[in-house]
Design a protein around this motif. Structure first.
Motif, PDB file in Angstrom:
ATOM      1  N   SER A 181       0.829  -1.212   0.000  1.00  0.00           N
ATOM      2  CA  SER A 181       0.000   0.000   0.000  1.00  0.00           C
ATOM      3  C   SER A 181       0.859   1.255   0.000  1.00  0.00           C
ATOM      4  O   SER A 181       1.987   1.262   0.522  1.00  0.00           O
ATOM      5  CB  SER A 181      -0.924   0.014   1.220  1.00  0.00           C
TER       6      SER A 181
ATOM      7  N   GLN B 184     -15.306  10.494  -5.182  1.00  0.00           N
ATOM      8  CA  GLN B 184     -15.389   9.299  -6.007  1.00  0.00           C
ATOM      9  C   GLN B 184     -14.684   9.493  -7.345  1.00  0.00           C
ATOM     10  O   GLN B 184     -13.994   8.594  -7.842  1.00  0.00           O
ATOM     11  CB  GLN B 184     -16.857   8.923  -6.237  1.00  0.00           C
TER      12      GLN B 184
ATOM     13  N   ASP C 210     -11.472   7.308  -8.635  1.00  0.00           N
ATOM     14  CA  ASP C 210     -11.491   6.645  -9.944  1.00  0.00           C
ATOM     15  C   ASP C 210     -10.287   7.069 -10.790  1.00  0.00           C
ATOM     16  O   ASP C 210      -9.658   6.226 -11.462  1.00  0.00           O
ATOM     17  CB  ASP C 210     -12.782   6.989 -10.686  1.00  0.00           C
TER      18      ASP C 210
ATOM     19  N   GLU D 171      -7.122   5.371  -9.438  1.00  0.00           N
ATOM     20  CA  GLU D 171      -7.104   3.933  -9.727  1.00  0.00           C
ATOM     21  C   GLU D 171      -6.783   3.670 -11.200  1.00  0.00           C
ATOM     22  O   GLU D 171      -6.007   2.754 -11.515  1.00  0.00           O
ATOM     23  CB  GLU D 171      -8.465   3.330  -9.359  1.00  0.00           C
TER      24      GLU D 171
ATOM     25  N   SER E  24      -3.102   1.969 -12.237  1.00  0.00           N
ATOM     26  CA  SER E  24      -3.268   0.583 -12.680  1.00  0.00           C
ATOM     27  C   SER E  24      -2.518   0.315 -13.978  1.00  0.00           C
ATOM     28  O   SER E  24      -2.380  -0.839 -14.402  1.00  0.00           O
ATOM     29  CB  SER E  24      -4.764   0.268 -12.872  1.00  0.00           C
TER      30      SER E  24
ATOM     31  N   VAL F 153      -4.768  -2.825  -9.195  1.00  0.00           N
ATOM     32  CA  VAL F 153      -5.162  -2.196  -7.929  1.00  0.00           C
ATOM     33  C   VAL F 153      -6.183  -3.072  -7.217  1.00  0.00           C
ATOM     34  O   VAL F 153      -7.198  -3.477  -7.810  1.00  0.00           O
ATOM     35  CB  VAL F 153      -5.755  -0.798  -8.177  1.00  0.00           C
ATOM     36  N   GLU F 154      -5.913  -3.368  -5.954  1.00  0.00           N
ATOM     37  CA  GLU F 154      -6.854  -4.150  -5.152  1.00  0.00           C
ATOM     38  C   GLU F 154      -7.959  -3.265  -4.594  1.00  0.00           C
ATOM     39  O   GLU F 154      -9.136  -3.610  -4.641  1.00  0.00           O
ATOM     40  CB  GLU F 154      -6.107  -4.853  -4.015  1.00  0.00           C
ATOM     41  N   VAL F 155      -7.569  -2.104  -4.047  1.00  0.00           N
ATOM     42  CA  VAL F 155      -8.545  -1.180  -3.484  1.00  0.00           C
ATOM     43  C   VAL F 155      -7.934   0.208  -3.390  1.00  0.00           C
ATOM     44  O   VAL F 155      -6.713   0.362  -3.207  1.00  0.00           O
ATOM     45  CB  VAL F 155      -9.028  -1.652  -2.085  1.00  0.00           C
ATOM     46  N   CYS F 156      -8.780   1.227  -3.539  1.00  0.00           N
ATOM     47  CA  CYS F 156      -8.346   2.622  -3.366  1.00  0.00           C
ATOM     48  C   CYS F 156      -9.381   3.321  -2.497  1.00  0.00           C
ATOM     49  O   CYS F 156     -10.570   3.318  -2.817  1.00  0.00           O
ATOM     50  CB  CYS F 156      -8.226   3.319  -4.721  1.00  0.00           C
ATOM     51  N   LYS F 157      -8.937   3.893  -1.379  1.00  0.00           N
ATOM     52  CA  LYS F 157      -9.842   4.535  -0.428  1.00  0.00           C
ATOM     53  C   LYS F 157      -9.352   5.941  -0.079  1.00  0.00           C
ATOM     54  O   LYS F 157      -8.158   6.181   0.009  1.00  0.00           O
ATOM     55  CB  LYS F 157      -9.962   3.708   0.853  1.00  0.00           C
TER      56      LYS F 157
ATOM     57  N   LEU G  41      -3.796   3.562  -1.543  1.00  0.00           N
ATOM     58  CA  LEU G  41      -3.897   2.700  -2.721  1.00  0.00           C
ATOM     59  C   LEU G  41      -3.191   1.391  -2.415  1.00  0.00           C
ATOM     60  O   LEU G  41      -2.016   1.387  -2.035  1.00  0.00           O
ATOM     61  CB  LEU G  41      -3.250   3.386  -3.922  1.00  0.00           C
ATOM     62  N   THR G  42      -3.905   0.273  -2.551  1.00  0.00           N
ATOM     63  CA  THR G  42      -3.336  -1.043  -2.271  1.00  0.00           C
ATOM     64  C   THR G  42      -3.297  -1.864  -3.559  1.00  0.00           C
ATOM     65  O   THR G  42      -4.312  -1.997  -4.251  1.00  0.00           O
ATOM     66  CB  THR G  42      -4.167  -1.793  -1.212  1.00  0.00           C
TER      67      THR G  42
END
Length: 319
Positions: free
Chosen positions: A169, A181, A185, A188, A192, A201-205, A215-216
């Motif tokens: 991460s 949001q 987006d 990500e 990516s 990308v696994e997840v972005c919060k 970013l993970t």
């Protein structure tokens, strides 16, 4: 230590704290009685003595969860490149170790028939406390007598954290202000792509309080490559922005020590009877303690809780 043993240890520690708090309250009552029996010529010195007794009584109250594990060089390097974020932690060094200070909020329970008053000047609060009892006029020849006690809070004196940089991460800062949001987006999509040094990308919060993103990635080596370059040009809608990519740090509290800390400008009024409307009585109490003839002065904050009500007050600081 097993989970059951850990629970027993915490329960035992809680019971010890409760006993010490009870002793502390008894000591306060004894000290308050002594104020009427033995007046010191220097009232300020007497108050300092009372407050110091309170602190000394509970100075050893502390809670411990685990032994601190010493951080390695990778943590020091990662912390040095951490993004600028507005968080309630301030870092510094002492004796070769990294110390973390915490800005806390205190929850203070108020029983019915009491009031919290914060004066603008410490000297005024000291004077009010040494007078111990106050006769407050209600008009029409009526009056009530209220007591006064110091407000003492259990505050953290130090804490220790076990930390490590996440291998998959990253933290992204210097982000533009826009719809969260849409921002997520855009990040990500950009990171990516292999040509940008990214990967799947696994997840972005988003982290709203600091306006940063976490970013993970699925693969471990992607995060390191992005951090090595640090600054990246990312397209958000029709405009490119220069964002900063730094390590994402995991933290876990491993040791917490507390101490009893007196509020020097805030006092608790006690024994307030329910004799009239709440707002009217609060106004009369506040007026009384504002008058210099009663030993009072300018008031910063005042809160009265009638009999039959119990509330919890959130204090942003010790004052």
């Amino acid at each position: 230590m097993s989970q059951q043993e850990h629970l027993q240890d915490l329960t035992s520690g809680t019971n010890r704290i409760r006993i010490q708090i009870q002793e502390f309250r008894q000591r306060i009552e004894k000290l308050n009685r002594s104020l009427t029996e033995e007046r010191l010529g220097n009232k300020t010195a007497r108050l300092d003595f009372v407050l110091q007794q309170e602190v000394d009584l509970m100075a050893d109250v502390q809670m411990k969860e685990a032994e601190l594990k010493e951080g390695g060089a990778s943590w020091e390097q990662a912390l040095a490149r951490s993004p600028e974020r507005r968080v309630p932690f301030n870092t510094g060094t002492a004796d070769g170790a990294r110390a973390v200070g915490v800005e806390t909020r205190f929850i203070y329970p108020m029983e019915g028939g009491t009031a919290l008053v914060t004066f603008e000047e410490t000297e005024v609060a000291m004077k009010i406390l040494t007078m111990q009892k106050h006769r407050v006029s209600l008009g029409d020849g009526r009056s009530i007598t209220v007591g006064v006690r110091p407000v003492v809070l259990i505050a953290p004196s130090s804490l220790k954290m076990e930390t490590e940089a996440s291998p998959r991460s990253v933290s992204i800062s210097n982000l533009p202000r826009m719809d969260p949001q849409t921002l997520v987006d855009s990040l990500e999509i950009h990171f990516s792509r292999r040509r940008h040094g990214g990967g799947e990308v696994e997840v972005c919060k988003m982290v709203p309080d600091s306006w940063t993103a976490v970013l993970t990635f699925v693969e471990k080596d992607v995060a390191k490559g992005l951090m090595d370059e640090e600054f990246h040009e990312v397209k958000f809608q029709q405009k490119k922005e220069r964002v900063r990519v730094t390590p994402f740090i995991h933290g876990r509290l491993t040791d917490l020590q507390t101490e009893m800390t007196p509020c020097l400008r805030t006092l608790l009024l006690t024994g307030i009877p329910d004799v009239m409307e709440q707002e009217t009585l609060q106004d009369l109490l506040e007026i009384h303690f504002q008058k210099t003839i009663n030993g009072g002065g300018e008031i910063e904050a005042f809160l009265y809780t009638p009999l039959g009500q119990n509330v919890s007050v959130v204090l942003d600081k010790i004052s």
